[in-house]
Motif scaffolding. Structure first.
Motif, PDB file in Angstrom:
ATOM      1  N   LEU A 118      33.909 -47.753   0.066  1.00  0.00           N
ATOM      2  CA  LEU A 118      34.580 -48.888   0.673  1.00  0.00           C
ATOM      3  C   LEU A 118      33.581 -49.966   1.065  1.00  0.00           C
ATOM      4  O   LEU A 118      32.515 -49.666   1.601  1.00  0.00           O
ATOM      5  N   GLY A 119      33.956 -51.217   0.823  1.00  0.00           N
ATOM      6  CA  GLY A 119      33.171 -52.347   1.278  1.00  0.00           C
ATOM      7  C   GLY A 119      33.535 -52.688   2.717  1.00  0.00           C
ATOM      8  O   GLY A 119      34.460 -52.116   3.293  1.00  0.00           O
ATOM      9  N   PRO A 120      32.840 -53.642   3.326  1.00  0.00           N
ATOM     10  CA  PRO A 120      33.076 -53.993   4.727  1.00  0.00           C
ATOM     11  C   PRO A 120      34.474 -54.532   5.008  1.00  0.00           C
ATOM     12  O   PRO A 120      34.966 -54.444   6.129  1.00  0.00           O
ATOM     13  N   ASP A 121      35.133 -55.074   3.983  1.00  0.00           N
ATOM     14  CA  ASP A 121      36.476 -55.624   4.176  1.00  0.00           C
ATOM     15  C   ASP A 121      37.572 -54.605   3.887  1.00  0.00           C
ATOM     16  O   ASP A 121      38.752 -54.925   3.922  1.00  0.00           O
ATOM     17  N   GLY A 122      37.175 -53.365   3.596  1.00  0.00           N
ATOM     18  CA  GLY A 122      38.148 -52.326   3.307  1.00  0.00           C
ATOM     19  C   GLY A 122      38.525 -52.204   1.851  1.00  0.00           C
ATOM     20  O   GLY A 122      39.310 -51.326   1.479  1.00  0.00           O
ATOM     21  N   GLU A 123      37.959 -53.049   1.003  1.00  0.00           N
ATOM     22  CA  GLU A 123      38.237 -52.952  -0.431  1.00  0.00           C
ATOM     23  C   GLU A 123      37.292 -51.943  -1.066  1.00  0.00           C
ATOM     24  O   GLU A 123      36.123 -51.842  -0.694  1.00  0.00           O
ATOM     25  N   ILE A 124      37.804 -51.174  -2.008  1.00  0.00           N
ATOM     26  CA  ILE A 124      36.965 -50.224  -2.730  1.00  0.00           C
ATOM     27  C   ILE A 124      36.027 -51.011  -3.646  1.00  0.00           C
ATOM     28  O   ILE A 124      36.460 -51.934  -4.344  1.00  0.00           O
ATOM     29  N   THR A 125      34.746 -50.652  -3.632  1.00  0.00           N
ATOM     30  CA  THR A 125      33.774 -51.367  -4.459  1.00  0.00           C
ATOM     31  C   THR A 125      33.430 -50.608  -5.740  1.00  0.00           C
ATOM     32  O   THR A 125      33.060 -51.221  -6.734  1.00  0.00           O
ATOM     33  N   PHE A 126      33.522 -49.273  -5.712  1.00  0.00           N
ATOM     34  CA  PHE A 126      33.352 -48.477  -6.927  1.00  0.00           C
ATOM     35  C   PHE A 126      33.910 -47.093  -6.669  1.00  0.00           C
ATOM     36  O   PHE A 126      34.177 -46.703  -5.530  1.00  0.00           O
ATOM     37  N   ILE A 127      34.083 -46.330  -7.762  1.00  0.00           N
ATOM     38  CA  ILE A 127      34.534 -44.950  -7.652  1.00  0.00           C
ATOM     39  C   ILE A 127      33.548 -44.047  -8.379  1.00  0.00           C
ATOM     40  O   ILE A 127      32.878 -44.469  -9.329  1.00  0.00           O
ATOM     41  N   ASP A 128      33.445 -42.805  -7.905  1.00  0.00           N
ATOM     42  CA  ASP A 128      32.600 -41.796  -8.546  1.00  0.00           C
ATOM     43  C   ASP A 128      33.459 -40.644  -9.039  1.00  0.00           C
ATOM     44  O   ASP A 128      34.443 -40.262  -8.383  1.00  0.00           O
ATOM     45  N   ILE A 129      33.084 -40.086 -10.181  1.00  0.00           N
ATOM     46  CA  ILE A 129      33.689 -38.857 -10.691  1.00  0.00           C
ATOM     47  C   ILE A 129      32.555 -37.880 -10.960  1.00  0.00           C
ATOM     48  O   ILE A 129      31.627 -38.184 -11.718  1.00  0.00           O
ATOM     49  N   GLU A 130      32.600 -36.715 -10.327  1.00  0.00           N
ATOM     50  CA  GLU A 130      31.574 -35.689 -10.513  1.00  0.00           C
ATOM     51  C   GLU A 130      31.967 -34.784 -11.676  1.00  0.00           C
ATOM     52  O   GLU A 130      33.106 -34.308 -11.741  1.00  0.00           O
ATOM     53  N   ILE A 131      31.005 -34.562 -12.548  1.00  0.00           N
ATOM     54  CA  ILE A 131      31.246 -33.765 -13.757  1.00  0.00           C
ATOM     55  C   ILE A 131      30.159 -32.701 -13.870  1.00  0.00           C
ATOM     56  O   ILE A 131      28.966 -33.018 -13.821  1.00  0.00           O
ATOM     57  N   MET A 132      30.557 -31.448 -14.007  1.00  0.00           N
ATOM     58  CA  MET A 132      29.617 -30.375 -14.314  1.00  0.00           C
ATOM     59  C   MET A 132      29.595 -30.229 -15.827  1.00  0.00           C
ATOM     60  O   MET A 132      30.624 -29.968 -16.448  1.00  0.00           O
ATOM     61  N   VAL A 133      28.420 -30.431 -16.408  1.00  0.00           N
ATOM     62  CA  VAL A 133      28.302 -30.442 -17.864  1.00  0.00           C
ATOM     63  C   VAL A 133      27.524 -29.234 -18.359  1.00  0.00           C
ATOM     64  O   VAL A 133      26.709 -28.650 -17.637  1.00  0.00           O
ATOM     65  N   ARG A 134      27.765 -28.868 -19.600  1.00  0.00           N
ATOM     66  CA  ARG A 134      27.023 -27.764 -20.227  1.00  0.00           C
ATOM     67  C   ARG A 134      25.567 -28.148 -20.443  1.00  0.00           C
ATOM     68  O   ARG A 134      24.662 -27.352 -20.291  1.00  0.00           O
ATOM     69  N   ASP A 135      25.355 -29.392 -20.846  1.00  0.00           N
ATOM     70  CA  ASP A 135      23.996 -29.907 -21.008  1.00  0.00           C
ATOM     71  C   ASP A 135      24.029 -31.415 -20.876  1.00  0.00           C
ATOM     72  O   ASP A 135      25.097 -32.024 -20.904  1.00  0.00           O
ATOM     73  N   ARG A 136      22.848 -31.997 -20.718  1.00  0.00           N
ATOM     74  CA  ARG A 136      22.764 -33.456 -20.582  1.00  0.00           C
ATOM     75  C   ARG A 136      22.168 -34.082 -21.838  1.00  0.00           C
ATOM     76  O   ARG A 136      21.429 -35.057 -21.753  1.00  0.00           O
ATOM     77  N   SER A 137      22.481 -33.519 -22.957  1.00  0.00           N
ATOM     78  CA  SER A 137      21.986 -34.086 -24.206  1.00  0.00           C
ATOM     79  C   SER A 137      22.584 -35.469 -24.425  1.00  0.00           C
ATOM     80  O   SER A 137      23.627 -35.818 -23.856  1.00  0.00           O
ATOM     81  N   ASP A 138      21.909 -36.264 -25.245  1.00  0.00           N
ATOM     82  CA  ASP A 138      22.436 -37.591 -25.574  1.00  0.00           C
ATOM     83  C   ASP A 138      23.840 -37.479 -26.156  1.00  0.00           C
ATOM     84  O   ASP A 138      24.705 -38.311 -25.880  1.00  0.00           O
ATOM     85  N   GLU A 139      24.048 -36.430 -26.949  1.00  0.00           N
ATOM     86  CA  GLU A 139      25.342 -36.228 -27.587  1.00  0.00           C
ATOM     87  C   GLU A 139      26.430 -35.989 -26.532  1.00  0.00           C
ATOM     88  O   GLU A 139      27.524 -36.551 -26.602  1.00  0.00           O
ATOM     89  N   ALA A 140      26.136 -35.155 -25.540  1.00  0.00           N
ATOM     90  CA  ALA A 140      27.109 -34.858 -24.489  1.00  0.00           C
ATOM     91  C   ALA A 140      27.387 -36.098 -23.640  1.00  0.00           C
ATOM     92  O   ALA A 140      28.539 -36.398 -23.324  1.00  0.00           O
ATOM     93  N   LEU A 141      26.336 -36.819 -23.260  1.00  0.00           N
ATOM     94  CA  LEU A 141      26.509 -38.017 -22.449  1.00  0.00           C
ATOM     95  C   LEU A 141      27.296 -39.080 -23.206  1.00  0.00           C
ATOM     96  O   LEU A 141      28.140 -39.769 -22.628  1.00  0.00           O
TER      97      LEU A 141
END
Length: 197
Positions: free
Chosen positions: A58-81
Protein backbone atom coordinates in the motif's frame (compact mmCIF):
# COMPACT_ATOMS: atom_id res chain seq x y z
CA UNK A 1 -2.00 -25.05 -23.41
CA UNK A 2 0.25 -21.96 -23.20
CA UNK A 3 3.20 -23.38 -25.13
CA UNK A 4 5.25 -23.83 -21.96
CA UNK A 5 7.81 -26.58 -21.67
CA UNK A 6 6.92 -29.34 -19.23
CA UNK A 7 9.59 -29.63 -16.57
CA UNK A 8 9.04 -33.24 -15.48
CA UNK A 9 6.55 -35.31 -13.52
CA UNK A 10 7.66 -34.56 -9.96
CA UNK A 11 4.69 -33.55 -7.84
CA UNK A 12 6.63 -31.42 -5.35
CA UNK A 13 8.99 -28.55 -6.22
CA UNK A 14 12.42 -28.60 -4.58
CA UNK A 15 11.52 -25.39 -2.80
CA UNK A 16 13.46 -22.53 -4.37
CA UNK A 17 11.60 -19.28 -3.90
CA UNK A 18 10.93 -16.89 -6.77
CA UNK A 19 8.77 -13.81 -6.29
CA UNK A 20 6.82 -12.22 -9.11
CA UNK A 21 6.35 -8.51 -8.41
CA UNK A 22 3.65 -7.19 -10.69
CA UNK A 23 3.22 -3.50 -11.40
CA UNK A 24 -0.49 -3.90 -10.72
CA UNK A 25 -2.81 -2.08 -8.34
CA UNK A 26 -5.51 -4.69 -7.87
CA UNK A 27 -7.02 -5.92 -4.60
CA UNK A 28 -6.05 -9.28 -3.02
CA UNK A 29 -9.26 -11.02 -4.16
CA UNK A 30 -8.78 -9.71 -7.71
CA UNK A 31 -5.10 -10.71 -7.53
CA UNK A 32 -6.20 -14.26 -6.85
CA UNK A 33 -8.76 -14.31 -9.64
CA UNK A 34 -6.70 -12.56 -12.31
CA UNK A 35 -3.21 -13.92 -11.55
CA UNK A 36 -2.71 -16.39 -8.69
CA UNK A 37 -5.35 -19.03 -9.43
CA UNK A 38 -4.74 -19.24 -13.19
CA UNK A 39 -0.95 -19.17 -12.61
CA UNK A 40 -1.27 -22.03 -10.11
CA UNK A 41 -3.05 -24.10 -12.77
CA UNK A 42 -0.40 -23.32 -15.38
CA UNK A 43 2.45 -24.15 -12.99
CA UNK A 44 0.83 -27.45 -12.05
CA UNK A 45 0.17 -28.31 -15.68
CA UNK A 46 3.75 -27.57 -16.75
CA UNK A 47 5.51 -28.82 -13.62
CA UNK A 48 7.33 -25.52 -13.14
CA UNK A 49 6.35 -25.12 -9.48
CA UNK A 50 3.48 -23.91 -7.32
CA UNK A 51 2.04 -20.66 -5.98
CA UNK A 52 2.59 -20.47 -2.22
CA UNK A 53 1.41 -16.97 -1.30
CA UNK A 54 1.06 -13.35 -2.24
CA UNK A 55 0.85 -9.84 -0.94
CA UNK A 56 0.10 -6.23 -1.76
CA UNK A 57 2.03 -3.03 -1.01
CA UNK A 58 0.00 0.00 0.00
CA UNK A 59 1.08 3.54 -0.77
CA UNK A 60 0.58 6.46 1.65
CA UNK A 61 -2.80 7.31 0.12
CA UNK A 62 -4.12 3.77 0.56
CA UNK A 63 -3.72 2.79 -3.08
CA UNK A 64 -1.96 -0.47 -3.87
CA UNK A 65 1.36 0.23 -5.59
CA UNK A 66 2.31 -3.34 -6.55
CA UNK A 67 1.48 -6.97 -5.84
CA UNK A 68 3.72 -9.96 -5.11
CA UNK A 69 3.14 -13.63 -5.92
CA UNK A 70 5.40 -16.17 -4.21
CA UNK A 71 6.31 -19.20 -6.29
CA UNK A 72 8.22 -22.30 -5.19
CA UNK A 73 10.01 -23.54 -8.29
CA UNK A 74 11.79 -26.78 -9.16
CA UNK A 75 14.75 -24.81 -10.46
CA UNK A 76 15.68 -21.28 -11.44
CA UNK A 77 16.92 -22.10 -14.90
CA UNK A 78 16.44 -19.55 -17.65
CA UNK A 79 13.94 -21.95 -19.19
CA UNK A 80 11.85 -22.13 -16.00
CA UNK A 81 11.95 -18.36 -15.43
CA UNK A 82 10.97 -17.73 -19.04
CA UNK A 83 8.04 -20.11 -18.61
CA UNK A 84 6.80 -18.28 -15.52
CA UNK A 85 7.21 -14.87 -17.15
CA UNK A 86 5.39 -16.07 -20.27
CA UNK A 87 2.53 -17.41 -18.16
CA UNK A 88 2.15 -14.10 -16.33
CA UNK A 89 2.36 -12.14 -19.59
CA UNK A 90 -0.44 -14.34 -20.95
CA UNK A 91 -2.54 -13.45 -17.90
CA UNK A 92 -2.05 -9.70 -18.44
CA UNK A 93 1.04 -8.74 -16.44
CA UNK A 94 1.74 -4.99 -16.61
CA UNK A 95 4.97 -3.51 -17.92
CA UNK A 96 7.58 -2.94 -15.23
CA UNK A 97 7.00 -6.32 -13.54
CA UNK A 98 9.95 -8.42 -12.33
CA UNK A 99 10.89 -11.85 -11.04
CA UNK A 100 13.35 -11.77 -8.15
CA UNK A 101 14.83 -14.25 -5.68
CA UNK A 102 14.91 -14.45 -1.89
CA UNK A 103 18.03 -12.27 -1.87
CA UNK A 104 16.27 -9.49 -3.84
CA UNK A 105 18.25 -10.16 -7.01
CA UNK A 106 16.30 -9.39 -10.16
CA UNK A 107 16.07 -12.55 -12.26
CA UNK A 108 13.93 -11.35 -15.15
CA UNK A 109 11.84 -8.38 -16.25
CA UNK A 110 8.52 -9.00 -17.91
CA UNK A 111 5.11 -7.47 -18.58
CA UNK A 112 3.43 -6.46 -21.82
CA UNK A 113 0.44 -4.47 -20.69
CA UNK A 114 -0.20 -0.85 -19.77
CA UNK A 115 -2.62 0.18 -17.07
CA UNK A 116 -5.37 2.77 -17.01
CA UNK A 117 -7.06 3.95 -13.84
CA UNK A 118 -10.41 5.73 -13.76
CA UNK A 119 -10.62 7.62 -10.47
CA UNK A 120 -14.24 8.33 -9.55
CA UNK A 121 -15.23 11.18 -7.26
CA UNK A 122 -16.68 9.55 -4.17
CA UNK A 123 -17.87 12.61 -2.25
CA UNK A 124 -18.79 15.63 -4.39
CA UNK A 125 -21.57 14.33 -6.63
CA UNK A 126 -25.27 14.48 -5.80
CA UNK A 127 -26.45 11.67 -3.52
CA UNK A 128 -28.92 10.47 -6.15
CA UNK A 129 -26.02 9.81 -8.55
CA UNK A 130 -24.38 7.41 -6.09
CA UNK A 131 -27.77 5.74 -5.53
CA UNK A 132 -28.64 5.40 -9.21
CA UNK A 133 -25.30 4.52 -10.84
CA UNK A 134 -22.84 1.85 -9.74
CA UNK A 135 -19.21 1.20 -10.55
CA UNK A 136 -20.42 -1.93 -12.38
CA UNK A 137 -22.30 0.40 -14.75
CA UNK A 138 -19.05 2.23 -15.49
CA UNK A 139 -17.13 -1.02 -16.02
CA UNK A 140 -19.84 -2.33 -18.34
CA UNK A 141 -19.85 0.86 -20.41
CA UNK A 142 -16.06 0.77 -20.71
CA UNK A 143 -16.03 -2.90 -21.73
CA UNK A 144 -18.59 -2.17 -24.41
CA UNK A 145 -16.23 0.28 -26.14
CA UNK A 146 -12.86 -1.29 -25.28
CA UNK A 147 -13.27 -4.60 -27.08
CA UNK A 148 -9.86 -6.26 -27.27
CA UNK A 149 -8.06 -3.01 -26.35
CA UNK A 150 -8.25 -3.70 -22.62
CA UNK A 151 -9.89 -5.58 -19.80
CA UNK A 152 -10.98 -4.78 -16.28
CA UNK A 153 -8.77 -6.18 -13.50
CA UNK A 154 -10.48 -4.75 -10.42
CA UNK A 155 -11.11 -1.71 -8.24
CA UNK A 156 -9.99 -0.06 -5.02
CA UNK A 157 -11.98 2.19 -2.72
CA UNK A 158 -9.98 4.90 -0.98
CA UNK A 159 -10.75 8.06 0.97
CA UNK A 160 -12.99 10.17 -1.26
CA UNK A 161 -12.53 8.15 -4.44
CA UNK A 162 -12.79 4.77 -6.10
CA UNK A 163 -10.32 3.59 -8.74
CA UNK A 164 -11.24 1.21 -11.57
CA UNK A 165 -8.26 -0.51 -13.20
CA UNK A 166 -8.04 -1.63 -16.82
CA UNK A 167 -5.03 -3.20 -18.54
CA UNK A 168 -4.28 -3.56 -22.22
CA UNK A 169 -1.49 -3.36 -24.81
CA UNK A 170 -1.73 0.41 -25.24
CA UNK A 171 -2.81 3.07 -22.72
CA UNK A 172 -3.62 5.69 -25.36
CA UNK A 173 -5.85 3.29 -27.25
CA UNK A 174 -7.74 2.45 -24.05
CA UNK A 175 -8.05 6.11 -23.09
CA UNK A 176 -9.30 7.07 -26.56
CA UNK A 177 -11.81 4.19 -26.51
CA UNK A 178 -13.37 5.07 -23.16
CA UNK A 179 -13.46 8.78 -23.99
CA UNK A 180 -16.72 8.14 -25.83
CA UNK A 181 -18.28 6.21 -22.95
CA UNK A 182 -17.60 7.95 -19.65
CA UNK A 183 -18.89 11.49 -20.42
CA UNK A 184 -22.42 10.09 -20.57
CA UNK A 185 -22.23 8.43 -17.15
CA UNK A 186 -23.20 10.65 -14.22
CA UNK A 187 -20.88 8.79 -11.83
CA UNK A 188 -17.92 9.77 -14.04
CA UNK A 189 -18.37 13.51 -13.51
CA UNK A 190 -15.08 14.83 -12.07
CA UNK A 191 -13.41 11.49 -12.89
CA UNK A 192 -9.69 11.43 -13.61
CA UNK A 193 -8.17 9.02 -16.13
CA UNK A 194 -4.52 8.24 -15.47
CA UNK A 195 -1.83 5.85 -16.61
CA UNK A 196 -1.02 3.39 -13.81
CA UNK A 197 1.49 1.05 -15.50
Amino acid sequence: MFGLLKMGNEATPKGMLVIARLNSRIEPLDRGEVFEDPLAEILEETGLGEVTGGGSMLGPDGEITFIDIEIMVRDRSDEALEGIALALDTLGAPKGSILFDDENRTLREFGRYEGLGIYLDGVNLPVEVYQAVSTEDVVGACHAVLGDAGRYHGSRSMAGRTALYFYGPNFKQMKDSIASAIPGIALCENALVEKVA
